[in-house]
Write a protein that holds these residues in place. Structure first.
Motif, PDB file in Angstrom:
ATOM      1  N   ASP A 305      52.305  28.876  36.230  1.00 23.51           N
ATOM      2  CA  ASP A 305      52.318  28.826  34.772  1.00 23.51           C
ATOM      3  C   ASP A 305      51.016  29.280  34.134  1.00 23.51           C
ATOM      4  OD1 ASP A 305      54.885  27.982  34.610  1.00 23.51           O
ATOM      5  OD2 ASP A 305      54.420  25.848  34.393  1.00 23.51           O
ATOM      6  N   ALA A 306      49.922  29.391  34.904  1.00 21.70           N
ATOM      7  CA  ALA A 306      48.619  29.689  34.332  1.00 21.70           C
ATOM      8  C   ALA A 306      48.175  31.104  34.707  1.00 21.70           C
ATOM      9  CB  ALA A 306      47.581  28.675  34.801  1.00 21.70           C
ATOM     10  N   VAL A 307      47.857  31.898  33.690  1.00 20.23           N
ATOM     11  CA  VAL A 307      47.424  33.283  33.878  1.00 20.23           C
ATOM     12  C   VAL A 307      46.249  33.538  32.946  1.00 20.23           C
ATOM     13  CG1 VAL A 307      48.099  35.710  33.599  1.00 20.23           C
ATOM     14  CG2 VAL A 307      49.716  34.082  34.559  1.00 20.23           C
ATOM     15  N   LEU A 308      45.328  34.410  33.366  1.00 17.33           N
ATOM     16  CA  LEU A 308      44.208  34.800  32.521  1.00 17.33           C
ATOM     17  C   LEU A 308      44.377  36.238  32.066  1.00 17.33           C
ATOM     18  CD1 LEU A 308      41.133  33.320  34.420  1.00 17.33           C
ATOM     19  CD2 LEU A 308      41.936  32.621  32.168  1.00 17.33           C
ATOM     20  N   GLY A 309      43.854  36.520  30.873  1.00 18.16           N
ATOM     21  CA  GLY A 309      43.798  37.888  30.389  1.00 18.16           C
ATOM     22  C   GLY A 309      42.412  38.187  29.865  1.00 18.16           C
ATOM     23  N   THR A 310      42.029  39.463  29.872  1.00 13.26           N
ATOM     24  CA  THR A 310      40.812  39.831  29.163  1.00 13.26           C
ATOM     25  C   THR A 310      41.061  39.645  27.673  1.00 13.26           C
ATOM     26  OG1 THR A 310      41.540  42.138  29.078  1.00 13.26           O
ATOM     27  CG2 THR A 310      40.129  41.504  30.919  1.00 13.26           C
ATOM     28  N   PHE A 311      39.990  39.351  26.928  1.00 17.03           N
ATOM     29  CA  PHE A 311      40.151  39.076  25.496  1.00 17.03           C
ATOM     30  C   PHE A 311      38.909  39.584  24.777  1.00 17.03           C
ATOM     31  CE2 PHE A 311      40.932  36.241  21.762  1.00 17.03           C
ATOM     32  CZ  PHE A 311      42.223  36.671  21.492  1.00 17.03           C
ATOM     33  N   GLY A 312      38.957  40.830  24.325  1.00 20.56           N
ATOM     34  CA  GLY A 312      37.765  41.423  23.744  1.00 20.56           C
ATOM     35  C   GLY A 312      36.690  41.627  24.793  1.00 20.56           C
ATOM     36  N   ASP A 320      49.084  29.553  28.970  1.00 23.85           N
ATOM     37  CA  ASP A 320      49.965  28.531  29.524  1.00 23.85           C
ATOM     38  C   ASP A 320      51.392  29.013  29.299  1.00 23.85           C
ATOM     39  OD1 ASP A 320      51.676  26.279  29.883  1.00 23.85           O
ATOM     40  OD2 ASP A 320      49.977  24.936  29.578  1.00 23.85           O
ATOM     41  N   LEU A 321      52.046  29.478  30.361  1.00 24.80           N
ATOM     42  CA  LEU A 321      53.365  30.074  30.218  1.00 24.80           C
ATOM     43  C   LEU A 321      54.451  29.035  30.002  1.00 24.80           C
ATOM     44  CD1 LEU A 321      53.106  32.864  32.932  1.00 24.80           C
ATOM     45  CD2 LEU A 321      52.541  32.975  30.502  1.00 24.80           C
ATOM     46  N   ARG A 346      41.922  30.532  40.200  1.00 23.22           N
ATOM     47  CA  ARG A 346      41.208  30.689  38.933  1.00 23.22           C
ATOM     48  C   ARG A 346      40.708  32.129  38.816  1.00 23.22           C
ATOM     49  NH1 ARG A 346      35.682  27.401  40.720  1.00 23.22           N
ATOM     50  NH2 ARG A 346      34.962  28.968  42.218  1.00 23.22           N
ATOM     51  N   GLY A 347      40.168  32.465  37.651  1.00 19.73           N
ATOM     52  CA  GLY A 347      39.602  33.786  37.463  1.00 19.73           C
ATOM     53  C   GLY A 347      38.135  33.821  37.825  1.00 19.73           C
ATOM     54  N   LEU A 348      37.647  35.026  38.124  1.00 19.93           N
ATOM     55  CA  LEU A 348      36.228  35.256  38.353  1.00 19.93           C
ATOM     56  C   LEU A 348      35.789  36.362  37.399  1.00 19.93           C
ATOM     57  CD1 LEU A 348      36.127  35.315  42.270  1.00 19.93           C
ATOM     58  CD2 LEU A 348      35.545  33.399  40.764  1.00 19.93           C
ATOM     59  N   ALA A 349      34.732  36.116  36.642  1.00 23.36           N
ATOM     60  CA  ALA A 349      34.249  37.095  35.670  1.00 23.36           C
ATOM     61  C   ALA A 349      32.759  37.327  35.870  1.00 23.36           C
ATOM     62  CB  ALA A 349      34.521  36.610  34.247  1.00 23.36           C
ATOM     63  N   LEU A 350      32.360  38.590  35.933  1.00 25.97           N
ATOM     64  CA  LEU A 350      30.947  38.975  36.018  1.00 25.97           C
ATOM     65  C   LEU A 350      30.507  39.411  34.630  1.00 25.97           C
ATOM     66  CD1 LEU A 350      28.443  39.669  37.835  1.00 25.97           C
ATOM     67  CD2 LEU A 350      29.374  41.996  37.936  1.00 25.97           C
ATOM     68  N   THR A 351      29.381  38.859  34.158  1.00 29.07           N
ATOM     69  CA  THR A 351      28.874  39.220  32.833  1.00 29.07           C
ATOM     70  C   THR A 351      27.549  39.966  32.944  1.00 29.07           C
ATOM     71  OG1 THR A 351      27.976  36.956  32.663  1.00 29.07           O
ATOM     72  CG2 THR A 351      30.068  37.400  31.566  1.00 29.07           C
ATOM     73  N   ALA A 352      27.159  40.612  31.837  1.00 29.28           N
ATOM     74  CA  ALA A 352      26.015  41.516  31.840  1.00 29.28           C
ATOM     75  C   ALA A 352      24.682  40.818  32.073  1.00 29.28           C
ATOM     76  CB  ALA A 352      25.966  42.283  30.520  1.00 29.28           C
ATOM     77  N   ASP A 353      24.642  39.505  31.992  1.00 32.61           N
ATOM     78  CA  ASP A 353      23.415  38.775  32.314  1.00 32.61           C
ATOM     79  C   ASP A 353      23.259  38.567  33.815  1.00 32.61           C
ATOM     80  OD1 ASP A 353      25.459  36.978  32.669  1.00 32.61           O
ATOM     81  OD2 ASP A 353      24.731  35.514  31.202  1.00 32.61           O
ATOM     82  N   LEU A 356      27.939  35.290  37.641  1.00 29.42           N
ATOM     83  CA  LEU A 356      29.337  35.266  38.056  1.00 29.42           C
ATOM     84  C   LEU A 356      29.909  33.914  37.659  1.00 29.42           C
ATOM     85  CD1 LEU A 356      31.652  36.669  39.610  1.00 29.42           C
ATOM     86  CD2 LEU A 356      30.777  35.572  41.685  1.00 29.42           C
ATOM     87  N   HIS A 357      31.087  33.925  37.028  1.00 26.83           N
ATOM     88  CA  HIS A 357      31.667  32.706  36.476  1.00 26.83           C
ATOM     89  C   HIS A 357      33.059  32.458  37.046  1.00 26.83           C
ATOM     90  CE1 HIS A 357      28.522  33.063  33.377  1.00 26.83           C
ATOM     91  NE2 HIS A 357      28.879  34.338  33.312  1.00 26.83           N
ATOM     92  N   GLY A 358      33.342  31.190  37.334  1.00 22.62           N
ATOM     93  CA  GLY A 358      34.692  30.764  37.652  1.00 22.62           C
ATOM     94  C   GLY A 358      35.357  30.274  36.384  1.00 22.62           C
ATOM     95  N   VAL A 359      36.542  30.818  36.055  1.00 21.82           N
ATOM     96  CA  VAL A 359      37.228  30.479  34.810  1.00 21.82           C
ATOM     97  C   VAL A 359      38.539  29.783  35.146  1.00 21.82           C
ATOM     98  CG1 VAL A 359      38.141  31.353  32.641  1.00 21.82           C
ATOM     99  CG2 VAL A 359      36.206  32.513  33.722  1.00 21.82           C
ATOM    100  N   ASP A 360      38.661  28.531  34.729  1.00 23.27           N
ATOM    101  CA  ASP A 360      39.853  27.724  34.992  1.00 23.27           C
ATOM    102  C   ASP A 360      40.906  28.032  33.945  1.00 23.27           C
ATOM    103  OD1 ASP A 360      41.743  25.809  35.558  1.00 23.27           O
ATOM    104  OD2 ASP A 360      40.579  24.142  34.735  1.00 23.27           O
ATOM    105  N   PRO A 361      42.049  28.607  34.334  1.00 25.96           N
ATOM    106  CA  PRO A 361      43.056  28.963  33.326  1.00 25.96           C
ATOM    107  C   PRO A 361      43.774  27.752  32.742  1.00 25.96           C
ATOM    108  CG  PRO A 361      43.896  29.418  35.518  1.00 25.96           C
ATOM    109  CD  PRO A 361      42.458  29.000  35.684  1.00 25.96           C
TER     110      PRO A 361
END
Length: 438
Positions: A305-312, A320-321, A346-353, A356-361
């Motif tokens: 039921d849980a999915v991540l999307g890019t957002f801007g 939450d499906l 979960r998602g993993l996102a790398l930012t310009a700083d 590396l981040h773990g993102v809980d959907p």
């Protein structure tokens, strides 16, 4: 800010998720047309499986336990057609292959094949990374074969290749045609099993489900416009349903065979197969107060039921499906790359700083952050200087185009720890990691 422009070639190179790449000094070259098939490119081997010129400083060899996965990375080089297959246990180059132009590898679900769409060159190559599994006393053992190119699917401007089960659907922006390839672990071919043509050329996408039904995008007013909706067809290309309520469509995601997601300017279009096989549509709107440039344009997630999307540029969208809701998850800096962590779900996102981040959907929050690179600037040119992420076995792999390095970071619940770094000696563009399916 990264601006999404509505030209076919820019979109094909850019709005999709970022990939990782490797290619460097080649060993002795041999003419290998991939078994004599046209358009299969050339290949070279690193003698004895050695590195072939790259510096492995900081990348100590790891002994693989009996029956454990033996991962291989497929990395492409910025600005060239070089594709390198690397054994991640010791960092050695298994084989270097060459295709017509720069590409972003798309991993198939059999965990050994990779699609290499090259829009500018009008071809999609199919690579066999040579990973095999054998049953052995209640478990499976990995063994490897020589990687090879299996051929090329010609087109005018192929863009998105979408794996689902044993099939991959390649969409050609130049003709508006979706072509379906069978890509199983034991047999794979670039001869299309099926073709379906949309109303016209556009930057589109298609996905073929296990029962043969196919969802394909509906073009906008001109071929330079993003799609406006989705048509669903049966296995014989007969139309089952059409949904036109997805302005500026970009990004798709299948949750099993009965639920499809598409990113729209105003939210996420949800197509669901109900009783009797009929498809119905729902829309998850963007969160209240979203920024003007914030919309979902690509997805990450597995079944559930849980999915991540890019957002801007500086956020993720937690979907939450079950509840059909979307929440914004802010990031501390511009997002450079993201992927899905199949072990912590979960998602993993790398930012310009460089973090590396773990993102809980499910909780719609960042739950882990660690520095893995030096700070950098996210390039607005999606054909160069792109960092990339790919999950491995309890680790994630990061390419840093600014230092020309491949980084391995061990993944834990609340942190990431850099364990090995390889200096590549070239600029990586895109990457995927295979060998975990056993």
């Amino acid at each position: 800010m990264i601006v999404i422009t509505k030209t076919r070639k820019t979109l094909a190179a850019g709005v999709a998720a970022i990939a990782l790449v490797l290619a460097g000094g080649c060993a002795e070259s041999d003419d290998d047309p991939g078994g004599g098939k046209p358009g299969a490119g050339r290949a070279s081997d690193a003698a004895g499986g050695e590195q072939g010129g790259a510096d492995r400083s900081g990348w100590p060899a790891e002994k693989t336990a009996h029956g454990a996965p033996e991962l291989r990375a497929v990395v492409t080089e910025q600005g060239s057609g070089a594709v390198r297959v690397i054994g991640l246990a010791d960092g050695g180059t298994v084989r270097t292959l060459r295709v017509e132009g720069q590409s972003r590898p798309v991993r198939t679900e059999d965990d050994t094949h990779v699609l290499l769409p090259q829009g500018e060159q009008g071809v999609t190559h199919l690579l066999d990374a040579g990973i095999r599994w054998e049953d052995h006393g209640g478990h499976q053992d990995a063994h490897h074969e020589r990687p090879r190119l299996l051929g090329g699917l010609k087109g005018e401007y192929p863009s998105h290749a979408v794996p689902h089960g044993e099939h991959v659907t390649v969409f050609d922006d130049g003709t508006g045609t979706a072509q379906v390839l069978h890509v199983g672990a034991e047999d794979a071919s670039t001869e299309p099993e099926r073709e379906l043509k949309a109303e016209g050329p556009h930057h589109g996408v298609a996905v073929t489900l296990e029962n043969g039904e196919m969802a394909v995008t509906i073009p906008g007013k001109t071929e330079e416009d993003l799609p406006v909706g989705v048509r669903v067809h049966d296995a014989h290309n007969r139309e089952l349903a059409a949904f036109r309520n997805c302005p500026e469509l970009h990004g798709e995601h299948a949750v099993g065979d009965d639920l499809l997601l598409f990113g729209c300017l105003d939210g996420v279009l949800v197509l669901e197969r109900g009783d009797g096989g009929k498809w119905a549509a729902d829309k998850i709107p963007n969160p209240a107060g979203s920024g003007e440039e914030e919309r979902v344009s690509s997805f990450a997630g597995h079944s559930g039921d849980a999915v991540l999307g890019t957002f801007g540029d500086e956020a993720m969208a937690a979907l939450d499906l079950g509840e059909r809701t979307m929440r914004r998850v802010g990031l501390p800096a511009a997002r450079a790359a993201f992927t899905w962590d199949p072990y912590w779900d979960r998602g993993l996102a790398l930012t310009a700083d460089g973090e590396l981040h773990g993102v809980d959907p499910k909780g719609a929050e960042v739950v882990a952050s660690s520095k893995v690179t030096e700070p950098f600037e996210v390039s607005a040119d999606w054909t160069k200087n792109q960092a990339a992420l790919a999950p491995g076995e309890e680790s994630v792999y990061v390419t840093d185009p600014f230092t020309g390095s491949l980084i391995e970071a061990e993944v834990a619940r609340e942190r990431f720890e850099v364990t090995r770094t390889m200096e590549l000696g070239f600029t990586p563009y895109s990457l995927t990691v295979l060998g975990m399916a056993g």
